[in-house]
Design a protein around this motif. Sequence first.
Motif, PDB file in Angstrom:
ATOM      1  N   PRO A  23       0.816  -1.229   0.000  1.00 43.25           N
ATOM      2  CA  PRO A  23       0.000   0.000   0.000  1.00 43.25           C
ATOM      3  C   PRO A  23       0.845   1.272   0.000  1.00 43.25           C
ATOM      4  CG  PRO A  23       0.083  -0.912   2.210  1.00 43.25           C
ATOM      5  CD  PRO A  23       0.810  -1.893   1.325  1.00 43.25           C
ATOM      6  N   VAL A  24       1.789   1.342  -0.940  1.00 39.80           N
ATOM      7  CA  VAL A  24       2.713   2.486  -0.970  1.00 39.80           C
ATOM      8  C   VAL A  24       2.788   3.166  -2.329  1.00 39.80           C
ATOM      9  CG1 VAL A  24       4.149   1.550   0.901  1.00 39.80           C
ATOM     10  CG2 VAL A  24       4.697   0.977  -1.474  1.00 39.80           C
ATOM     11  N   SER A  25       2.094   2.659  -3.340  1.00 37.65           N
ATOM     12  CA  SER A  25       2.022   3.212  -4.692  1.00 37.65           C
ATOM     13  C   SER A  25       3.251   2.902  -5.539  1.00 37.65           C
ATOM     14  CB  SER A  25       1.792   4.726  -4.688  1.00 37.65           C
ATOM     15  OG  SER A  25       1.799   5.224  -6.021  1.00 37.65           O
ATOM     16  N   SER A  26       3.125   1.912  -6.383  1.00 35.50           N
ATOM     17  CA  SER A  26       4.224   1.568  -7.291  1.00 35.50           C
ATOM     18  C   SER A  26       4.417   2.667  -8.338  1.00 35.50           C
ATOM     19  CB  SER A  26       3.952   0.232  -7.984  1.00 35.50           C
ATOM     20  OG  SER A  26       2.782   0.307  -8.782  1.00 35.50           O
ATOM     21  N   THR A  27       3.304   3.187  -8.882  1.00 32.77           N
ATOM     22  CA  THR A  27       3.411   4.242  -9.887  1.00 32.77           C
ATOM     23  C   THR A  27       4.108   5.463  -9.308  1.00 32.77           C
ATOM     24  OG1 THR A  27       1.370   3.499 -10.959  1.00 32.77           O
ATOM     25  CG2 THR A  27       2.119   5.730 -11.457  1.00 32.77           C
ATOM     26  N   LEU A 159      -9.803   5.356  -6.762  1.00 34.96           N
ATOM     27  CA  LEU A 159      -8.960   6.412  -6.184  1.00 34.96           C
ATOM     28  C   LEU A 159      -7.504   6.243  -6.586  1.00 34.96           C
ATOM     29  CD1 LEU A 159     -10.431   6.465  -2.556  1.00 34.96           C
ATOM     30  CD2 LEU A 159     -10.878   8.122  -4.387  1.00 34.96           C
ATOM     31  N   ALA A 160      -7.119   4.997  -6.864  1.00 35.01           N
ATOM     32  CA  ALA A 160      -5.714   4.701  -7.158  1.00 35.01           C
ATOM     33  C   ALA A 160      -5.287   5.199  -8.529  1.00 35.01           C
ATOM     34  CB  ALA A 160      -5.469   3.197  -7.056  1.00 35.01           C
ATOM     35  N   MET A 161      -6.224   5.736  -9.312  1.00 35.38           N
ATOM     36  CA  MET A 161      -5.838   6.305 -10.599  1.00 35.38           C
ATOM     37  C   MET A 161      -5.041   7.591 -10.420  1.00 35.38           C
ATOM     38  SD  MET A 161      -9.164   5.400 -12.856  1.00 35.38           S
ATOM     39  CE  MET A 161      -9.698   3.681 -12.918  1.00 35.38           C
ATOM     40  N   VAL A 162      -5.120   8.163  -9.216  1.00 32.16           N
ATOM     41  CA  VAL A 162      -4.247   9.289  -8.886  1.00 32.16           C
ATOM     42  C   VAL A 162      -2.902   8.703  -8.465  1.00 32.16           C
ATOM     43  CG1 VAL A 162      -3.872  11.262  -7.368  1.00 32.16           C
ATOM     44  CG2 VAL A 162      -6.200  10.672  -8.098  1.00 32.16           C
ATOM     45  N   PRO A 163      -1.821   8.958  -9.192  1.00 33.71           N
ATOM     46  CA  PRO A 163      -0.524   8.367  -8.835  1.00 33.71           C
ATOM     47  C   PRO A 163      -0.079   8.808  -7.449  1.00 33.71           C
ATOM     48  CG  PRO A 163      -0.263  10.096 -10.470  1.00 33.71           C
ATOM     49  CD  PRO A 163      -1.724   9.842 -10.363  1.00 33.71           C
ATOM     50  N   VAL A 165      -1.513   7.375  -4.768  1.00 35.97           N
ATOM     51  CA  VAL A 165      -2.554   6.853  -3.874  1.00 35.97           C
ATOM     52  C   VAL A 165      -2.293   5.392  -3.562  1.00 35.97           C
ATOM     53  CG1 VAL A 165      -5.011   6.262  -3.688  1.00 35.97           C
ATOM     54  CG2 VAL A 165      -4.325   8.515  -4.508  1.00 35.97           C
ATOM     55  N   SER A 166      -1.964   4.591  -4.557  1.00 33.51           N
ATOM     56  CA  SER A 166      -1.690   3.165  -4.458  1.00 33.51           C
ATOM     57  C   SER A 166      -2.940   2.329  -4.668  1.00 33.51           C
ATOM     58  CB  SER A 166      -1.058   2.782  -3.110  1.00 33.51           C
ATOM     59  OG  SER A 166      -1.063   1.375  -2.924  1.00 33.51           O
ATOM     60  N   ARG A 167      -2.882   1.506  -5.731  1.00 29.80           N
ATOM     61  CA  ARG A 167      -3.990   0.601  -6.005  1.00 29.80           C
ATOM     62  C   ARG A 167      -4.157  -0.387  -4.858  1.00 29.80           C
ATOM     63  NH1 ARG A 167      -5.392  -4.006  -6.740  1.00 29.80           N
ATOM     64  NH2 ARG A 167      -3.273  -4.636  -6.262  1.00 29.80           N
ATOM     65  N   ALA A 168      -3.044  -0.969  -4.407  1.00 29.59           N
ATOM     66  CA  ALA A 168      -3.122  -1.912  -3.292  1.00 29.59           C
ATOM     67  C   ALA A 168      -3.627  -1.218  -2.032  1.00 29.59           C
ATOM     68  CB  ALA A 168      -1.752  -2.542  -3.039  1.00 29.59           C
ATOM     69  N   GLY A 169      -3.119   0.002  -1.782  1.00 29.61           N
ATOM     70  CA  GLY A 169      -3.542   0.729  -0.596  1.00 29.61           C
ATOM     71  C   GLY A 169      -5.021   1.046  -0.609  1.00 29.61           C
ATOM     72  N   ALA A 170      -5.531   1.497  -1.756  1.00 33.50           N
ATOM     73  CA  ALA A 170      -6.943   1.864  -1.861  1.00 33.50           C
ATOM     74  C   ALA A 170      -7.846   0.647  -1.675  1.00 33.50           C
ATOM     75  CB  ALA A 170      -7.212   2.519  -3.214  1.00 33.50           C
ATOM     76  N   THR A 171      -7.479  -0.475  -2.293  1.00 28.26           N
ATOM     77  CA  THR A 171      -8.340  -1.657  -2.201  1.00 28.26           C
ATOM     78  C   THR A 171      -8.235  -2.328  -0.830  1.00 28.26           C
ATOM     79  OG1 THR A 171      -6.577  -2.952  -3.283  1.00 28.26           O
ATOM     80  CG2 THR A 171      -8.357  -2.146  -4.670  1.00 28.26           C
ATOM     81  N   ILE A 172      -7.027  -2.421  -0.295  1.00 29.88           N
ATOM     82  CA  ILE A 172      -6.859  -3.060   1.016  1.00 29.88           C
ATOM     83  C   ILE A 172      -7.518  -2.226   2.111  1.00 29.88           C
ATOM     84  CG2 ILE A 172      -5.198  -3.765   2.783  1.00 29.88           C
ATOM     85  CD1 ILE A 172      -3.247  -4.444   0.487  1.00 29.88           C
TER      86      ILE A 172
END
Length: 268
Positions: A23-27, A159-163, A165-172
């Motif tokens: 949950p740290v944002s790869s992008t 929400l994770a479409m904002v670089p 934010v983190s896809r994993a972070g938003a979903t978890i």
Amino acid sequence: MDLTLIWKTVLIGVVEGLTEFLPVSSTGHIILAEELLHFQGPPGKVFEIVIQLGSILAVCFLYRRKIWDTVAGVLKREQPAMRFAAAIVVAFLPAAVVGVVAHKYIKSVLFNPMIVAIALIVGGVAILLIERFAQRPRIKTVDDVDLKTAFLIGLCQCLAMVPGVSRAGATIMGARVFRVDRAAAAEFSFFLAIPTMIGATVYDLYKNWSTLNWDGGAMIALGFVAAFISAAIVVGAFVRFISRHGFAVFAWYRIAVGGIALVFLLMR
């Protein structure tokens, strides 16, 4: 390739693999790492697309038994498998729709280091608050995620479409808000990542087809291998870690990295 370019390529691949499912944002990390390292990948989008594919395939490999059992179960019309597959599809749909509609705006406007730094800090604070106030879990395994909860998690994924934010972070964290157990929230996020990231990869290929080329094939292959290996290592360790210790360490990490990046960017 010279030695400097080799280690930069490996480092970018490792950064992708290590951060894609945390949950740290790869992008965000890739944008910041490329900025700090002055890294320029091969022309076109092939490098970024392929290293992301390396991370996807690592999760497919680690969870190959669950994926196979689900596919086989769906073909046999077994209820548990069909319910799990339906939950993943329902969770995937919101991001698929929003991604297609907003893809051009997101790529052209939001992909900059300043937004990443701010999003890292805000996301870290959000994780601390969710960890502090999350209610007792009512969903203990990924097979127990119902369609309503899956859809709500899917909305959070947008929400994770904002670089940053983190896809994993938003979903978890979204799953935690809706009372999913930590380990189950992480694993559901991993499975949801498969169609989401494959869909994003295919869409990126489609949108950038005219600019794609395979110049720098050695760099691309090196980045892919680095992302695959690092993702394969981190996923299992992550689930074990958060089951015992929670997500606070990742929140503080986000705040620290975002703060340092913000200071660096403001001082340039």
